[in-house]
Write a protein that holds these residues in place. Structure first.
Motif, short mmCIF file in Angstrom:
data_model
loop_
_atom_site.label_atom_id
_atom_site.label_comp_id
_atom_site.label_asym_id
_atom_site.label_seq_id
_atom_site.Cartn_x
_atom_site.Cartn_y
_atom_site.Cartn_z
N ARG A 104 0.82 -1.22 0.00
CA ARG A 104 0.00 0.00 0.00
C ARG A 104 0.85 1.26 0.00
O ARG A 104 0.47 2.29 -0.57
N ASP A 105 2.04 1.19 0.62
CA ASP A 105 2.93 2.35 0.65
C ASP A 105 3.39 2.76 -0.74
O ASP A 105 3.88 3.89 -0.93
N TRP A 106 3.27 1.86 -1.71
CA TRP A 106 3.74 2.12 -3.06
C TRP A 106 2.60 2.41 -4.04
O TRP A 106 2.83 2.53 -5.24
N ILE A 107 1.38 2.52 -3.54
CA ILE A 107 0.25 2.95 -4.36
C ILE A 107 0.19 4.47 -4.31
O ILE A 107 0.15 5.07 -3.23
N LEU A 142 -8.82 -4.80 -3.76
CA LEU A 142 -9.94 -4.20 -3.03
C LEU A 142 -9.53 -3.66 -1.66
O LEU A 142 -10.30 -2.95 -1.02
N THR A 143 -8.32 -3.98 -1.20
CA THR A 143 -7.85 -3.41 0.06
C THR A 143 -6.93 -2.22 -0.16
O THR A 143 -7.03 -1.21 0.56
N ILE A 144 -6.04 -2.28 -1.15
CA ILE A 144 -5.03 -1.22 -1.29
C ILE A 144 -5.10 -0.53 -2.65
O ILE A 144 -4.36 0.43 -2.88
N GLY A 145 -5.96 -0.97 -3.56
CA GLY A 145 -5.92 -0.50 -4.94
C GLY A 145 -6.58 0.83 -5.22
O GLY A 145 -6.54 1.30 -6.35
#
Length: 436
Positions: A289-292, A312-315
């Motif tokens: 998630r840090d790289w989204i 669906l969690t980090i996208g």
């Protein structure tokens, strides 16, 4: 049954498949389960080829100082062959195997390899599939039914009472079902497998896959007495070794479980796609998630997406998820609806047949099977050059192969290992690639 062949040899190192490597007297390589580097062992050869053999340790003549007693002494080779070493050694070997995989493909990782573990070595698995074994009783009147796993390197089976890798409720329920079936006129030959799954709260569901259409094998009353929230009895084509659903014969209660991953609630079927070690998986997702790039609100493409637990969690809001398995996509679509994610799109297709979705305008997440990325996906990524590729892999060897190709236009910004499956050789590795 052919004559068994034994050999004595010195083991040298752990290799990518998880075995220890040694050399036979005739110079052939020997890939051996149940041994550690430096040990002098006697092995039983289980497979012979012109340039190598495979085997299993039958006796340790000189022990490694790393060797410990496996918790599942009789069955560890079937489920978790690295129970013979401490977790600290396992962590080192896994880091070394990641490094070796990338070095052999000419890829230099920018940082020292770190493999994350939460320190939980046992009872972490939320899904186990048991086989069955039957043997005649002393008087030969009927068969004793037992839970079993297949022996590594042979077609034989080892009788078990469970596995130390599993959530305790899985082992408890497996014994209950075994004991119930022992009261029934059924043999091991008529049964295929027993699949048991739990959520993070320990609620269990089970499916019994059988080779005969046995009507009313278990009654509703009997099923409700078991420590499970739901179950199914499934006829599975005996011509196929896999436990696939051919016909659902009986259902008692619901077999759908619910778990929360990074605050997002997912429903999944007993036989469906879902992670077996959720706490470590959540750590990997947090790192990803840090790289989204949420600040610029770029769309996200999630290939090989399963039921959508990554996308669906980090996208983010604008997410497209591509998955080949129709049952996983059905679960994904239900999760999208339940989460009210209007901008999330679920695509039922192989990733290599969905190249039009790789436009170069999104962050691309890939979590492929052990075979790695399809060559057409790699080509499309190099043609369209999305700004960032987030690549989670269950096989560092194929990941290293893919990264070596992608390095034509990408550089490694971040990488991290994860021990999703302690006491086994399986490794997960994350690589973040940014366009040069």
């Amino acid at each position: 049954m052919g004559k068994q062949i034994f050999e004595t040899l010195r083991l040298e190192k752990i290799v990518g498949g998880g075995q220890a490597l040694g050399a036979m007297n005739d110079g052939r390589k020997a890939f051996v389960w149940g041994g550690l580097p430096g040990e002098l062992v006697k092995i039983r050869i289980t497979k012979k080829k012109s340039h190598f053999v495979e085997g299993v340790v039958t006796e340790v003549l000189e022990k490694s100082p790393e060797r410990i007693m496996p918790r599942d002494e009789n069955s560890y080779l079937s489920t978790s062959p690295w129970q013979i070493m401490p977790l600290s050694s396992e962590q080192t070997y896994k880091a070394n195997l990641i490094e070796e995989a990338f070095r052999l493909h000419g890829v230099m990782l920018p940082e020292k390899i770190d493999v994350f573990t939460d320190g939980v070595e046992f009872n972490y698995r939320n899904k186990v599939e048991f086989s069955w074994f039957g043997d005649k009783t002393d008087n030969g009147t009927r068969e004793t039914l037992d839970l079993a796993f297949f022996k590594r390197g042979s077609k034989g089976k080892v009788v078990v009472e469970g596995t130390s890798l599993a959530h305790p409720n899985i082992n408890k329920l497996a014994i209950e079902i075994r004991n119930l079936l022992r009261t029934k006129p059924v043999t091991a030959r008529q049964l295929k497998t027993l699949l048991i799954r739990t959520d993070q709260q320990g609620n269990a569901v089970w499916q019994l896959y059988i080779k005969d259409r046995l009507a009313d094998l278990i009654s509703k009353e009997e099923a409700t007495q078991l420590s499970a929230k739901g179950s199914e009895i499934i006829y599975s084509d005996p011509k196929s070794p896999a436990s696939r659903v051919t016909e659902r014969l009986n259902k008692f209660g619901g077999t759908t479980l619910t778990d929360t991953i990074l605050g997002v609630t997912f429903n999944y079927a007993c036989e469906g796609f879902f992670q077996v070690n959720i706490p470590v998986y959540e750590k990997a997702l947090s790192d990803m998630r840090d790289w989204i790039d949420h600040e610029n609100n770029l769309p996200t493409l999630d290939l090989y997406s399963g039921v959508g637990t990554i996308g669906l969690t980090i996208g983010g809001d604008d997410i497209t998820l591509v998955e080949i398995n129709e049952h996983a996509v059905a679960e994904m679509q239900r999760n999208i609806t339940k989460l009210n994610r209007a901008n999330a799109k679920a695509i039922l297709a192989p990733s290599e047949k969905s190249l039009e979705y790789i436009t170069g305008e999104q962050i691309v997440i890939v979590d492929p099977p052990r075979a790695g990325l399809h060559a057409d996906v790699v080509r499309r990524l190099l043609e369209t050059t999305p700004p960032r590729i987030i690549y989670l892999s269950c096989n560092p060897v194929t990941q290293a192969r893919d990264v070596s190709l992608l390095q034509e236009k990408y550089e490694i910004t971040h990488h991290q290992g994860y021990n999703f499956f302690p006491r086994t050789p399986h490794i997960e590795h994350l690589v973040v690639l940014d366009k040069k």
